[in-house]
Write an enzyme that holds these catalytic residues in place. Structure first.
Site, PDB file in Angstrom:
ATOM      1  N   SER A 150       0.856  -1.189   0.000  1.00 33.99           N
ATOM      2  CA  SER A 150       0.000   0.000   0.000  1.00 33.99           C
ATOM      3  C   SER A 150       0.888   1.233   0.000  1.00 33.99           C
ATOM      4  CB  SER A 150      -0.899   0.017   1.240  1.00 33.99           C
ATOM      5  OG  SER A 150      -1.518   1.279   1.411  1.00 33.99           O
ATOM      6  N   TYR A 163      -1.685  -1.061  10.157  1.00 34.99           N
ATOM      7  CA  TYR A 163      -1.865  -1.396   8.744  1.00 34.99           C
ATOM      8  C   TYR A 163      -0.650  -0.950   7.935  1.00 34.99           C
ATOM      9  CZ  TYR A 163      -3.800  -1.253   4.003  1.00 34.99           C
ATOM     10  OH  TYR A 163      -4.006  -1.426   2.654  1.00 34.99           O
TER      11      TYR A 163
END
Length: 271
Positions: A150, A163
């Site tokens: 990401s 995350y």
């Protein structure tokens, strides 16, 4: 069907977390070019897909369970004869603050349960799937593992530290596994999407948590998605644009791309 420029017809692709969001778009992208696609997901039923060109198999799998992962890979080989590509896409995001001065140890402060859940899916799941598929690829001396990172893993993200940390770790795993598996003819690459168009995964629970961690309202958060002022291209990414990158990386057209993570984020950086 004539052979395409990508030459992925009849190749077998496993896409974890492929029942929704980016994963579903990636699975559809491979179906569109005539590949055999195995969607591995925890959804109780297979997603609706257009499989006119390729063939589709759905296997309900908890990627944090090594036995289920191995069984999914076994079923793939039994059905299609082999595995050619793994898209390690399954992941979760639970926004939390490290310290919440307004509500110490409250709903939106990071705790061990959230830490473990996110790390188990985003790291242990990636490890289990890469190892199980990697054994098949190494044995036959070819194949590709695509790990979904990401943009937040490269830049960090307020309210999403766990995350972001797991996605940064995925970048490091990609580099390390590339060094190990390259000598066996197996490529390992990463993809790091930025701000994407809304999907069903952007739930009100997720948006409420993220908005709280940033001290704004949900409406403010949604307005921020729409502005994309930090993205030079001035728009959110399309899920198909991530899918197109994965399809390209899976093909021999990218045969010298190895050990890197490609940012699909419209030019978004810290600068």
């Amino acid at each position: 069907m004539s052979e395409s420029w990508l030459k992925l017809e009849g190749k077998t692709i496993i896409v974890t977390g492929g029942a929704s969001g980016i994963g579903k778009a990636v699975a559809q992208g491979f179906l569109n070019v005539g590949a055999n696609v195995v969607i591995s997901d925890m959804a109780p039923e297979a997603p609706e897909m257009e499989a006119e060109e390729g063939r589709l198999l759905y296997v309900s799998t908890d990627v944090t369970n090594a036995e289920q992962v191995e069984e999914m890979v076994k079923k793939t080989v039994e059905t299609f004869g082999t595995v050619d590509v793994l898209v390690n896409n399954a992941g979760i995001n639970i926004p939390r603050l490290l310290v919440d001065p307004k509500d110490p140890k409250g709903q939106y402060e990071l705790d061990e349960a959230v830490w473990d859940k996110v790390c188990n899916v985003n790291l242990k799941g990636v490890f289990f799937c890469a190892q199980a598929v990697g054994r098949v690829l190494v044995e036959k001396g070819s194949g590709v593992i695509i790990n979904m990172s990401s943009e937040s893993g490269l830049e960090g993200s307020e309210g999403q530290s766990v995350y972001a940390a797991t996605k940064a770790a995925v970048v490091s795993l990609t580099r390390s596994w590339a060094k190990e598996l390259g000598k066996h003819g197996v490529r390992v690459v990463g993809v790091a999407p930025g701000i994407m168009e809304a999907t069903g995964l952007r739930t009100i629970a997720y948006e409420s948590a993220l908005a709280y961690t940033r001290g704004i309202t949900v409406d403010d958060l949604r307005a921020g998605y729409a502005k994309t002022s930090t993205t030079p291209l001035g728009r959110s990414g399309k899920l198909t644009e991530v899918a197109d990158m994965c399809v390209y990386l899976a093909s021999d057209r990218s045969s010298y791309v190895h050990g890197v993570t490609i940012n699909v984020a419209g030019g978004k950086t810290r600068g």
